[in-house]
Design an enzyme around this catalytic site. Structure first.
Site, short mmCIF file in Angstrom:
data_model
loop_
_atom_site.label_atom_id
_atom_site.label_comp_id
_atom_site.label_asym_id
_atom_site.label_seq_id
_atom_site.Cartn_x
_atom_site.Cartn_y
_atom_site.Cartn_z
N GLY A 79 1.27 -1.17 -0.07
CA GLY A 79 -0.20 0.04 0.36
C GLY A 79 0.99 1.10 0.19
O GLY A 79 2.08 1.34 -0.09
N ASP A 109 -11.57 4.59 5.19
CA ASP A 109 -10.47 3.69 4.69
C ASP A 109 -11.04 2.28 5.73
O ASP A 109 -10.22 1.40 5.56
CB ASP A 109 -9.14 3.90 6.06
CG ASP A 109 -8.18 4.04 4.69
OD1 ASP A 109 -6.86 4.06 4.89
OD2 ASP A 109 -8.62 3.41 2.89
N ASP A 137 -7.06 -2.49 8.29
CA ASP A 137 -6.10 -1.20 8.39
C ASP A 137 -7.03 0.05 7.94
O ASP A 137 -7.28 0.46 7.01
CB ASP A 137 -5.86 -1.35 6.65
CG ASP A 137 -4.94 -2.38 6.41
OD1 ASP A 137 -4.28 -2.90 5.49
OD2 ASP A 137 -4.66 -2.87 7.83
#
Length: 1519
Positions: A1305, A1451, A1461
């Site tokens: 990421g 997110d 996450d």
């Protein structure tokens, strides 16, 4: 509220120590003057309030001065008004109903008044006082489950109070856990009272306050000697005797309160005190003396001991068993019967709750009547059935009848069933006095609905305390059912009997007549020989008034009349009377039970349905609570469904018998049939049932047996009567279920056929004539054809066709009359029309007077209740007015003709009723009727809009109009046609083309535009939408409605004479001659046939309940419950097996250790024997060599050496001098070597190593790491928890896998790994995980903030961020509504330390599936297309509102409902500073403001109540 506070302040007090007297231990301490001493009350000298004005040493004379004085509560404490009462808010619970009161030991009466009046607790029917260990102790699994379930079940089923110490340790803690596991959700219904010493409560200063809400955290230090309150108790009595940290002061007050409660009545109708039982679990030595005090008190309090709980409980159980074997074993034998031992391990032991209640009954007086009353107050029929012999012992006369009356009044269905099953008969039990007592009971519903009904019947106000009589009840029943129904209580013979009871209850006192309340009216009413004695009676509504001639003056005549009135044939009460009482009192469960007993179950169900429906209508009309009307409507539907189910079951068993159930008259129900009652109840499913429709078809076709072309055959037979002889007719057996009139039964059916006598199934009341045996064959044949003609013309379908043909001819003649010129005198056609309508009017008058109601007003009310009757009345009245006008000349005749023209509209509309008989056309007629009734309010609103425009339009365009009736036409005319599209364009602009116009005419176009917009576009479309909705709604139910209305059509033509108007007058003359009132159609059944019918109905009811029980047993819910119970039982068994396995494992470990020691000892013994043997051999050999082998002097032996010295051997023939080594030294050296080997590795270790060598697998491949996880540690005594890191990392071996696709990421890199080995259960071997590490650039960026261990600091904050999101998601899943079924969750994340390079990473479980991202940390989000996506986006919105705009979870990403996450945005989080709480993805205020602007609320936000809150302006927190 003020009165409550003043009463509590005046009644309850607290105590404070007023004199410091040091404890004996503090006086003799060496450091007495170095550390502050404690008073005997438990407080330090500085904690006394009277010492706050100066130094404590100045108030205390010294240790020598107080040695002789002993501290006591009475002498050294002072009482003052209490300052701690109100509500406790436990921080680990959302319920705020826990009440507390700090008090000293006052009167128990005041405490009970507080609990009942101020705390509004229900009066107890049982008191369970629980005693046991105050400290925490383990309970075996079976004992804990039996105690928890038994205690709470016994308390909830009986309405008991539970007394404990109320603390969060010991037995009180187990009581709280039992309340939580098996109790109700509401604290107010728990009634668990904690009687706790004030001085031992931790942080009791937080509870001080008068009538306030005080927060309380039930947490304490493990080293503290204080205790916390248990949050699962509902109420607390905090006993304050002025001491601090001392237990036991509450026991005296608790025992005093228990004795006072024991003196209270268990129920107003049961003359008995509240039973008390002591429950013992574990406990110390003081419990034994307490048990002895309970069982030796007067009256004794039974004790219930749970064996296996430990200490005192097990000691009592042991002593109890010893008394069973040896009467002189101990002192407890005297009170053995008052102590019950419960062994949860015993297989033949009953349930714990039943055992507790049976132990409680030991404390009641010995007669079984008292025990029966106690069980009745508890509503525990199972206890009475199993442990109280209802019919196995002697009972006083009337005792069981009184118990039955109490059970009915208290609504104890189980006890009523118990008494009925054991032989209680209603004919013996029910009397007038008992029925009136049941109707006038104050228990049950408190709205006095029955009194309101009596007022409606009497049409005047009844005084308070008015006693409802049976005659009042009968009038209420007639009022609710309506029609021609007559109750038994209002009939002449019952009024005479009731008046007879009144006259016998009168006593004369100096010329005054009064009612005696000492008469015995409770005896049987059906005594055939003796006139029934009297009971207290009261003035009632309109008792039967005898005429003077009816009162016999002769005593013999009076005795005969009294005996006649007491005859059982006149007044017999049965289950029907009790069933009606339960319905009128709205006791649904009792009514459902009584419905199962007695005969005529189907008709009783329809009666209950009718009564409940009428009561619901009355409740709605009386503006009562909507809940009452809805409840009554639900009860009506329940009984309606019962009637339908029984009918369906009977129809499946025997169609003919089921139809007889529908048509047979019920003498007990005013000779109504079940079908009549169902129609009166508007029970459409019942009327539309296949059985009912088949019966109606048989009624419609009569004896005609036609299947095809029936209409053609009937019309042909009407036009050509000889064709009737060619038709086929049904036999008597085929028509046995169809009601017949007495007129029809006088004919001998099928006399010419020999098989006629064998075809009948119904015993009919047919008059037999003496000359029947001598009839000649020709006469018999004539009767046979006459019967065919009679049956044909009396068939309803033939009547319908005959009347329809006549009606069509009438319409043709009437149309001809109004279309042609009206002459001075009526023409032939008009005379026919006049005769037809006049004969129709006579028929309508006959229908009114032949209707079922008794009073003329009721007859007219019922008749005008039908729409078509109103239409016929208006049509006939209008025609008569026109007929009267047409005889005059000039304008009157013209008015008469116009009246004819208007009247013919009603007669044409009447054709719709004829079409309703048809199955297909009837549906549409039903829809039209429903549409017409529903569109009323829309039409009214359209008329209002029309008038508002029409009046203003006319007033503007024509300001100079003169007064006339034409104004009304002009106001409505054009606006009405505008609704249908006629706009009148030439008149829109009145001033066009230079025309003169009125002032303000320019407003007309604007007003017309607005009018057309509202009327044409809105109102018309709303009307069309309404009609469309009604159509689709009625399309599915119109068939049932038509079937229901079909009964009216068929009954109408069954009652009509067969000749149509104008020939119907001949039928009227015939009816008058042949006794018109005997034409009612009945199904005549003999006694045996009626008995068989009732037996068949009983079998159907039994079969129905059997099928219902089977359906319940086979239902999914029952299976799930059974599976859950089996799983719970298996869980208990598995728990026991697990305990045994652990015990066996511990035993095997001990055995293994002992075997290892034995192996060591055995090996040592063998080695020792071997050494001894070798030592002896060596000594002998050296003794032999000592003569010939000297030892070299150059070699010396070191004592510290573990090796033997070197020996140099010379030839034997050379004599040398030598020094021999002592044998003891050799033995010592050898032993030292052996012992060193044994110490280095024992035989047990050798064995364990050998075993381990066989169990060690191959060496796992991969890299060794350490895994650290977050652990939740439960706080002591609370439901909250503290999160902390595991003290040490657990080892694991991870093997990297090749990555499929990119897992990296923006901030971190990721890699999949396989766990090949793990210590404990920290990771699952063979599972795939994902490890993540921060990008180097991120680490370099944050090294300015975290100078050391930057990766570790970032990983810790990332894990903390995901754990915060987990907690928020957990709360979200708990508070979300039921219509949001999805429950997403975040993965668990652990900290990983790699040993090879010292790198810190995070690890989580690998997710399989389509990985999606729903929004990012800048507030941008996807467009949701399913419920899951809406839920996740709404979760972000919810976190912002839930945290009061401090936190925001963004997110959101993952696979399905598994997420990972997240980014937890915190408004005041400082970026690139050491104060950062969450991960580096936190963008702070910018992200929150972006989310507020970009987020779009969806349906899930609406369900969560978040709509409208998102648009609030974002205000960053103040720095």
């Amino acid at each position: 509220m003020l009165s409550q506070r003043s009463w509590i302040d005046d009644t309850f007090c607290k105590r404070e120590c007023i004199k410091f007297i040091p404890a004996c231990g503090d006086i003799h301490r060496f450091d007495f003057f170095l550390s502050p001493p404690r008073c005997c009350c438990g407080r330090l000298v500085g904690e006394h309030t009277w010492l706050e004005t100066g130094p404590f040493m100045s108030h205390w004379p010294g240790p020598q001065a107080v040695q002789e004085e002993r501290w006591s509560v009475e002498c050294h404490t002072q009482a003052s008004a209490t300052d701690a009462y109100g509500t406790i808010d436990f921080q680990d619970s959302a319920d705020l109903e826990t009440r507390k009161l700090r008090n000293i030991q006052l009167s128990a009466e005041a405490l009970l008044q507080l609990m009942l009046r101020e705390w509004q607790m229900e009066r107890p029917k049982l008191l369970l006082t629980v005693h046991g260990g105050a400290e925490n102790f383990p309970l075996p699994l079976k004992v804990r489950q039996a105690f928890s379930k038994g205690l709470i079940t016994a308390a909830q089923s009986t309405g008991a109070w539970i007394f404990t110490d109320g603390i969060n340790t010991g037995v009180s803690l187990y009581v709280g856990e039992a309340v939580k596991a098996y109790g109700t959700n509401g604290r107010r219904k728990r009634n668990a009272v904690g009687v706790t010493p004030w001085g031992v409560i931790d942080n009791h200063g937080d509870l001080i306050g008068r009538d306030v809400l005080r927060p309380y955290q039930p947490l304490r230090s493990p080293l503290s000697k204080t205790v916390c309150l248990n949050s699962l108790h509902s109420h607390f009595l905090l006993v304050d005797d002025g001491t601090l940290g001392k237990h036991g002061c509450q026991l005296g007050l608790r025992r005093k309160l228990e004795r006072h409660i024991q003196l209270q009545k268990i129920h107003p109708r049961v003359n008995q005190g509240v039973p008390v039982v002591c429950v013992v679990v574990e406990g110390g030595p003081d419990i034994v003396s307490m048990v002895l005090d309970y069982v030796s008190s007067v009256p004794p309090v039974p004790v219930f001991v749970f064996e296996g709980s430990g200490r005192s409980a097990d000691l009592l159980a042991f002593l109890h068993k010893q008394t069973a074997m040896d009467r002189c074993a101990n002192y407890l034998y005297i009170y053995k019967t008052q102590i019950t031992i419960f062994d949860s391990e015993s297989e033949d032991q009953q349930e714990a709750d039943c055992a507790i209640l049976m132990a409680t009954l030991k404390g009641t007086p010995p007669p079984a009547l008292y025990q029966l009353g106690t069980a009745l107050a508890w509503d525990r029929a199972d206890v009475a059935n199993k442990h109280i012999q209802v019919y196995g012992q002697y009972w006083q006369v009337g005792s069981l009848e009184q118990a039955m009356l109490d059970a009915l009044i208290m609504d104890r269905v189980g006890f009523v069933k118990l008494l009925i099953d054991n032989g209680m008969t209603m004919n013996r039990f029910l009397t007038v006095s008992r029925l009136e007592e049941l109707y006038n009971t104050q228990q049950g519903p408190t709205d006095n609905f029955l009194h309101h009904l009596v007022e409606d019947v009497k049409q005047n106000h009844i005084p308070k305390g008015y006693r409802v009589s049976l005659i009042d009840v009968g009038q209420v029943i007639e009022y609710l059912i309506g029609g021609a129904y007559r109750s038994t209580y209002t009939r002449k013979h019952f009024r005479a009997y009731y008046n007879h009871l009144h006259t016998h209850c009168m006593v004369s006192d100096h010329g005054r007549v009064s009612f005696s309340f000492a008469c015995q009216m409770s005896q049987r009413l059906d005594s055939p020989n003796n006139s029934p004695p009297c009971k207290p009676v009261f003035h009632t509504a309109q008792p039967y008034k005898r005429k003077r001639s009816m009162v016999p003056r002769d005593p013999k005549e009076a005795q005969q009349q009294s005996s006649k009135l007491g005859d059982s044939s006149l007044v017999v009460f049965n289950f029907n009377d009790l069933f009606v009482w339960a319905v009128l009192q709205r006791r649904q469960q009792m009514a459902l039970f009584l419905w199962q007993h007695g005969e005529e179950a189907m008709v009783r169900a329809t009666v209950a349905c009718k009564l409940y429906r009428a009561m619901a209508h009355e409740a709605k009309q009386s503006n009562m609570d909507d809940t009452t009307a809805e409840q009554l409507k639900t009860y009506s539907l329940d009984f309606g469904q019962l009637a339908v189910d029984v009918l369906d079951n009977a129809f499946r068993q025997n169609e003919r018998m089921a139809m007889k159930l529908l048509t047979s008259e019920m003498e007990a129900w005013s000779h109504f049939t079940c079908l009549q009652m169902a129609v009166s109840s508007r029970l459409r499913p019942f009327v539309s049932h296949s059985c009912t429709q088949m019966l109606l078809t048989d009624l419609w076709t009569g004896r005609l047996n036609m299947r095809k072309n029936s209409w053609f055959k009937i019309i042909l037979s009407i036009l050509m009567p000889p064709a009737i002889l060619l038709l086929d007719f049904k036999s008597q057996a085929e028509m046995s279920h169809v009601p017949q009139s007495q007129e029809a039964l006088q004919f001998i059916w099928d006399t010419g056929r020999p098989e006629a006598a064998q075809e009948g199934h119904t015993v009919t009341k047919v008059p037999k004539y003496p000359e029947a045996d001598t009839v000649i064959p020709v006469t018999t044949l004539c009767l046979f054809w006459t019967r065919r003609l009679y049956e044909f013309y009396n068939t309803p379908v033939v009547k319908f066709m005959f009347h329809t043909m006549s009606y069509l001819a009438f319409l043709m003649l009437f149309s001809y009359t109004v279309l042609v010129k009206m002459e001075d005198r009526p023409s032939t056609q008009e005379w026919l029309v006049i005769v037809y309508i006049v004969s129709t009017a006579v028929e309508k008058i006959r229908e009114v007077f032949m209707s079922e109601p008794r009073k003329p007003s009721q007859k007219l009310k019922v008749w005008f209740g039908e729409y078509w009757n109103v239409s016929d009345f208006l049509a006939i009245l209008l025609f008569l007015v026109g007929l009267a006008l047409r005889w005059h000349s000039g304008s009157y005749r013209t008015a008469g003709r116009i009246t004819y023209c208007l009247d013919i509209i009603f007669w044409y509309v009447r054709m719709l009723d004829l079409l309703a008989v048809n199955q297909h056309a009837g549906h549409y007629l039903t829809m039209i009727t429903k549409m017409t009734s529903n569109m009323f309010y829309i039409v009214v609103m359209m008329a209002i809009v029309l008038l508002s425009f029409g009046v203003s339009r006319k007033a503007i365009l024509s300001p100079d109009e003169a007064p006339s009736w034409s104004l009304l036409r002009d106001v409505v005319n054009q606006p009405y046609w505008m609704m249908f599209g006629e706009g009148y364009p030439d008149e829109i602009d009145a001033c066009a083309e230079g025309k003169p116009c009125a002032p303000g005419a320019f407003l007309h176009p604007f007003l017309q535009a607005v009018y057309l917009f509202f009327q044409y576009l809105i109102m018309v479309n709303v009307l069309l939408a309404l009609l469309n909705n009604v159509y689709f709604k009625m399309k599915s139910t119109s068939k049932k409605l038509w079937m229901y209305n079909r009964y009216r059509y068929i009954m109408t033509y069954q009652e009509k004479p067969w000749l149509p108007p104008p020939l119907i007058s001949l039928s009227h003359v015939t009816l008058c001659v042949t006794a018109i009132y005997r034409k009612h159609r009945e199904l005549y059944l003999g006694r045996e046939e009626l008995k068989r019918l009732h037996e068949f109905e009983d079998r159907c009811v039994i079969a129905y309940f059997h099928e219902k029980k089977q359906d319940v047993l086979c239902s999914q819910i029952h299976r799930i419950q059974a599976t859950a119970e089996r799983a719970e039982e298996m869980g208990v068994v598995i728990g026991e097996v697990s305990e045994r396995v652990h015990f066996i494992q511990d035993s095997l470990q001990v055995l293994d250790s002992q075997l290892g020691q034995l192996q060591v000892l055995s090996a040592l013994a063998v080695d020792t024997l071997t050494l001894l043997s070798a030592s002896d051999s060596l000594q002998q050999k050296e003794a032999h060599l000592g003569y010939c082998r000297p030892i070299a002097h150059s070699h010396h032996y070191s004592p510290n050496s573990c090796t033997l010295p070197h020996i140099d051997i010379t030839p034997c023939h050379t004599p040398k001098a030598y020094h021999s080594t002592p044998p003891s030294l050799l033995w010592g050296l050898t032993s030292l070597i052996i012992l060193c080997c044994v110490v280095a590795m024992s035989a047990m270790e050798k064995n364990n190593l050998m075993r381990l060598a066989h169990t060690i697998p191959f060496t796992p491949a991969g890299e060794e790491v350490s895994v650290y996880s977050l652990e939740e540690v439960e706080a002591a005594g609370a439901e909250s928890s503290v999160i902390s890191w595991s003290p040490r990392g657990l080892s694991a071996v991870l093997q990297p896998l090749s990555s499929e696709g990119c897992l990296d990421g923006a901030l971190r890199r990721a890699m999949r790994v396989l766990c090949t080995w793990a210590e404990g259960d920290i990771l699952s071997v063979g599972c795939v995980y994902v490890v993540k590490a921060f990008q180097p650039k991120v680490i370099r960026t944050w090294q300015r903030v975290f100078h050391s261990d930057t990766p570790l600091q970032l990983c810790l904050r990332e894990i903390q961020q995901q754990r915060a999101a987990q907690k928020l998601m957990h709360v979200f899943n708990q508070v979300k509504p039921e219509n949001v079924p999805l429950s997403p969750r975040f993965l668990d994340v652990s900290l990983l330390h790699c040993h090879s390079d010292g790198q810190w990473l995070t690890i989580e479980r690998n997710m399989l599936g389509d990985f999606r991202k729903y929004n990012n940390n800048t507030g941008e989000e996807i467009t949701p297309c399913c419920g899951m996506e809406e839920t996740l986006l709404a979760f972000s919105h919810w976190t912002y509102q839930y945290s009061c705009r401090e936190l925001l979870v963004l997110d959101i990403q993952g696979v399905g409902s598994e997420l990972t996450d997240p980014s937890v945005i915190r408004a005041d989080d400082k970026s690139l500073t050491g104060d950062m709480v969450f991960g580096p993805a936190n963008l702070g205020d910018t992200a929150i403001q972006s989310f507020v602007l970009k987020h779009t609320c969806n349906s899930c936000c609406k369900n969560l109540g978040l709509l409208g809150k998102r648009k609030e302006l974002f205000r960053p927190p103040l720095s």
